[in-house]
Scaffold this motif. Structure first.
Motif, PDB file in Angstrom:
ATOM      1  N   SER A  38      -1.018   4.565  -0.969  1.00 16.83           N
ATOM      2  CA  SER A  38      -2.371   4.012  -0.860  1.00 16.83           C
ATOM      3  C   SER A  38      -2.404   2.492  -0.949  1.00 16.83           C
ATOM      4  O   SER A  38      -3.390   1.869  -0.522  1.00 16.83           O
ATOM      5  CB  SER A  38      -3.272   4.605  -1.942  1.00 16.83           C
ATOM      6  OG  SER A  38      -2.774   4.298  -3.246  1.00 16.83           O
ATOM      7  N   GLY A  39      -1.354   1.874  -1.469  1.00 17.37           N
ATOM      8  CA  GLY A  39      -1.314   0.418  -1.544  1.00 17.37           C
ATOM      9  C   GLY A  39      -1.207  -0.259  -0.187  1.00 17.37           C
ATOM     10  O   GLY A  39      -1.498  -1.458  -0.064  1.00 17.37           O
ATOM     11  N   PHE A  40      -0.813   0.477   0.837  1.00 16.03           N
ATOM     12  CA  PHE A  40      -0.762  -0.094   2.190  1.00 16.03           C
ATOM     13  C   PHE A  40      -2.180  -0.236   2.719  1.00 16.03           C
ATOM     14  O   PHE A  40      -2.814   0.748   3.110  1.00 16.03           O
ATOM     15  CB  PHE A  40       0.050   0.794   3.132  1.00 16.03           C
ATOM     16  CG  PHE A  40       1.531   0.719   2.952  1.00 16.03           C
ATOM     17  CD1 PHE A  40       2.281  -0.213   3.657  1.00 16.03           C
ATOM     18  CD2 PHE A  40       2.187   1.588   2.087  1.00 16.03           C
ATOM     19  CE1 PHE A  40       3.660  -0.275   3.506  1.00 16.03           C
ATOM     20  CE2 PHE A  40       3.570   1.530   1.932  1.00 16.03           C
ATOM     21  CZ  PHE A  40       4.302   0.592   2.641  1.00 16.03           C
ATOM     22  N   GLN A  41      -2.690  -1.456   2.711  1.00 18.92           N
ATOM     23  CA  GLN A  41      -4.032  -1.729   3.187  1.00 18.92           C
ATOM     24  C   GLN A  41      -4.018  -2.964   4.080  1.00 18.92           C
ATOM     25  O   GLN A  41      -3.094  -3.774   4.028  1.00 18.92           O
ATOM     26  CB  GLN A  41      -4.983  -1.956   2.004  1.00 18.92           C
ATOM     27  CG  GLN A  41      -5.159  -0.747   1.095  1.00 18.92           C
ATOM     28  CD  GLN A  41      -5.903   0.403   1.763  1.00 18.92           C
ATOM     29  OE1 GLN A  41      -6.770   0.172   2.614  1.00 18.92           O
ATOM     30  NE2 GLN A  41      -5.573   1.631   1.390  1.00 18.92           N
ATOM     31  N   ARG A  42      -5.081  -3.096   4.883  1.00 19.76           N
ATOM     32  CA  ARG A  42      -5.184  -4.274   5.747  1.00 19.76           C
ATOM     33  C   ARG A  42      -5.282  -5.517   4.881  1.00 19.76           C
ATOM     34  O   ARG A  42      -6.174  -5.654   4.049  1.00 19.76           O
ATOM     35  CB  ARG A  42      -6.407  -4.172   6.651  1.00 19.76           C
ATOM     36  CG  ARG A  42      -6.506  -5.331   7.632  1.00 19.76           C
ATOM     37  CD  ARG A  42      -7.827  -5.357   8.379  1.00 19.76           C
ATOM     38  NE  ARG A  42      -7.930  -4.284   9.350  1.00 19.76           N
ATOM     39  CZ  ARG A  42      -8.730  -3.238   9.227  1.00 19.76           C
ATOM     40  NH1 ARG A  42      -9.491  -3.126   8.149  1.00 19.76           N
ATOM     41  NH2 ARG A  42      -8.784  -2.310  10.163  1.00 19.76           N
ATOM     42  N   GLN A  43      -4.356  -6.429   5.075  1.00 24.83           N
ATOM     43  CA  GLN A  43      -4.343  -7.692   4.341  1.00 24.83           C
ATOM     44  C   GLN A  43      -4.898  -8.835   5.187  1.00 24.83           C
ATOM     45  O   GLN A  43      -5.468  -9.781   4.648  1.00 24.83           O
ATOM     46  CB  GLN A  43      -2.914  -8.028   3.890  1.00 24.83           C
ATOM     47  CG  GLN A  43      -2.263  -6.976   3.014  1.00 24.83           C
ATOM     48  CD  GLN A  43      -2.903  -6.857   1.645  1.00 24.83           C
ATOM     49  OE1 GLN A  43      -3.572  -7.762   1.181  1.00 24.83           O
ATOM     50  NE2 GLN A  43      -2.699  -5.716   0.996  1.00 24.83           N
ATOM     51  N   THR A  44      -4.708  -8.764   6.492  1.00 23.64           N
ATOM     52  CA  THR A  44      -5.232  -9.782   7.408  1.00 23.64           C
ATOM     53  C   THR A  44      -5.680  -9.111   8.697  1.00 23.64           C
ATOM     54  O   THR A  44      -5.272  -7.997   9.006  1.00 23.64           O
ATOM     55  CB  THR A  44      -4.188 -10.853   7.759  1.00 23.64           C
ATOM     56  OG1 THR A  44      -3.125 -10.252   8.516  1.00 23.64           O
ATOM     57  CG2 THR A  44      -3.626 -11.516   6.511  1.00 23.64           C
ATOM     58  N   GLY A  45      -6.515  -9.838   9.446  1.00 26.25           N
ATOM     59  CA  GLY A  45      -6.990  -9.330  10.723  1.00 26.25           C
ATOM     60  C   GLY A  45      -8.165  -8.386  10.551  1.00 26.25           C
ATOM     61  O   GLY A  45      -8.504  -7.963   9.448  1.00 26.25           O
ATOM     62  N   THR A  46      -8.795  -8.046  11.662  1.00 26.89           N
ATOM     63  CA  THR A  46      -9.937  -7.138  11.657  1.00 26.89           C
ATOM     64  C   THR A  46      -9.696  -5.901  12.506  1.00 26.89           C
ATOM     65  O   THR A  46     -10.473  -4.950  12.450  1.00 26.89           O
ATOM     66  CB  THR A  46     -11.193  -7.857  12.197  1.00 26.89           C
ATOM     67  OG1 THR A  46     -10.935  -8.333  13.524  1.00 26.89           O
ATOM     68  CG2 THR A  46     -11.568  -9.039  11.307  1.00 26.89           C
ATOM     69  N   GLU A  47      -8.634  -5.912  13.293  1.00 26.57           N
ATOM     70  CA  GLU A  47      -8.353  -4.794  14.191  1.00 26.57           C
ATOM     71  C   GLU A  47      -7.551  -3.706  13.486  1.00 26.57           C
ATOM     72  O   GLU A  47      -6.903  -3.938  12.472  1.00 26.57           O
ATOM     73  CB  GLU A  47      -7.570  -5.286  15.409  1.00 26.57           C
ATOM     74  CG  GLU A  47      -8.276  -6.355  16.231  1.00 26.57           C
ATOM     75  CD  GLU A  47      -9.543  -5.842  16.880  1.00 26.57           C
ATOM     76  OE1 GLU A  47      -9.570  -4.645  17.276  1.00 26.57           O
ATOM     77  OE2 GLU A  47     -10.518  -6.618  16.984  1.00 26.57           O
ATOM     78  N   ARG A  48      -7.609  -2.508  14.063  1.00 29.90           N
ATOM     79  CA  ARG A  48      -6.720  -1.445  13.608  1.00 29.90           C
ATOM     80  C   ARG A  48      -5.281  -1.844  13.908  1.00 29.90           C
ATOM     81  O   ARG A  48      -5.019  -2.621  14.828  1.00 29.90           O
ATOM     82  CB  ARG A  48      -7.043  -0.133  14.319  1.00 29.90           C
ATOM     83  CG  ARG A  48      -8.393   0.430  13.941  1.00 29.90           C
ATOM     84  CD  ARG A  48      -8.614   1.797  14.546  1.00 29.90           C
ATOM     85  NE  ARG A  48      -9.924   2.314  14.155  1.00 29.90           N
ATOM     86  CZ  ARG A  48     -10.335   3.554  14.361  1.00 29.90           C
ATOM     87  NH1 ARG A  48      -9.526   4.408  14.964  1.00 29.90           N
ATOM     88  NH2 ARG A  48     -11.523   3.938  13.981  1.00 29.90           N
ATOM     89  N   LEU A  49      -4.379  -1.301  13.129  1.00 29.81           N
ATOM     90  CA  LEU A  49      -2.951  -1.500  13.387  1.00 29.81           C
ATOM     91  C   LEU A  49      -2.476  -0.333  14.222  1.00 29.81           C
ATOM     92  O   LEU A  49      -2.575   0.823  13.804  1.00 29.81           O
ATOM     93  CB  LEU A  49      -2.196  -1.556  12.063  1.00 29.81           C
ATOM     94  CG  LEU A  49      -0.694  -1.847  12.156  1.00 29.81           C
ATOM     95  CD1 LEU A  49      -0.459  -3.264  12.662  1.00 29.81           C
ATOM     96  CD2 LEU A  49      -0.027  -1.649  10.792  1.00 29.81           C
TER      97      LEU A  49
END
Length: 224
Positions: A38-49
């Motif tokens: 769960s620690g994997f979260q969006r850190q930068t950007g606004t788009e989906r990975l």
């Protein structure tokens, strides 16, 4: 081996699909442990990975200042549609920052997935570059953590299991709920089944908006 246009089309279609639907499909197909911690979260950007895994591995290794030449060699191999997947044991330090992100974007990379940290997040945001990672930190990797391989199988911290294996060419998908790994061998089947499930959810929302009760929707469409 998928050609360039097919890979591009697959990526564009995955950009319209939620990770939750993909996770449900993976469960049904017998792949229950593809979700990342769960620690994997969006850190930068606004788009989906969303993109094809290009793996980079490193480890804590004391060395002198002056940069990590292996890291630069590794990043030089990135190509259009790739997501760089960074693995290693570097808790507390960042694997890369703004300048590496510029280089990755120049190569056509569409984002990064980091089992560790990154820094320069405001500047990476300004680039519009999407990075999913476990934390942010100002502490650099130089003299502490060093790349030792790339385009090799790696392991990332898992959600339901200790580790998730990532092979070069697997597909990475991340959104507001988190991130997961889709094995390359099943990526097209997962995509098609996820699209069916996504359309089913669209139909349910449409029916509910027109006055159908939730109980009626569940009876008609089943559990989703």
């Amino acid at each position: 081996m998928l050609d360039k246009e097919v890979k591009k089309s697959i990526r564009e279609r995955f950009l319209k699909i939620d990770t939750s639907n993909v996770a449900d499909v993976l469960d049904e197909m017998g792949y229950p442990d593809q979700g990342l911690q769960s620690g994997f979260q969006r850190q930068t950007g606004t788009e989906r990975l969303a993109g094809w895994a290009y793996t980079i591995r490193g480890q804590m290794t004391p060395y002198g200042f002056g940069g990590d030449a292996e890291k630069m060699k590794a990043c030089a191999g990135l190509s259009e549609g790739d997501v760089s997947v960074w693995s290693g044991d570097g808790d507390g330090i960042c694997y890369f920052g703004e300048l590496i992100s510029i280089g990755m974007k120049e190569k056509g990379s569409v984002g990064a997935l980091v089992d560790g940290g990154l820094r320069d997040t405001s500047w990476i945001n300004a680039l519009g570059f999407t990075v999913f990672g476990r934390f942010r930190t100002p502490v650099q990797s130089i003299s502490r953590w060093k790349v030792n391989a790339w385009n090799v199988p790696v392991f990332l911290t898992g959600a339901t299991g200790r580790r998730v294996a990532v092979e070069p060419g697997d597909f990475i998908l991340g959104d507001d709920d988190g991130a997961l790994v889709i094995p390359q061998a099943i990526v097209q089947e997962v995509l098609e089944k996820s699209e069916v499930l996504t359309q089913q959810e669209i139909d349910i929302r449409d029916s509910l908006s027109k006055g159908m009760s939730l109980a009626e929707a569940l009876q008609k469409y089943g559990h989703v």
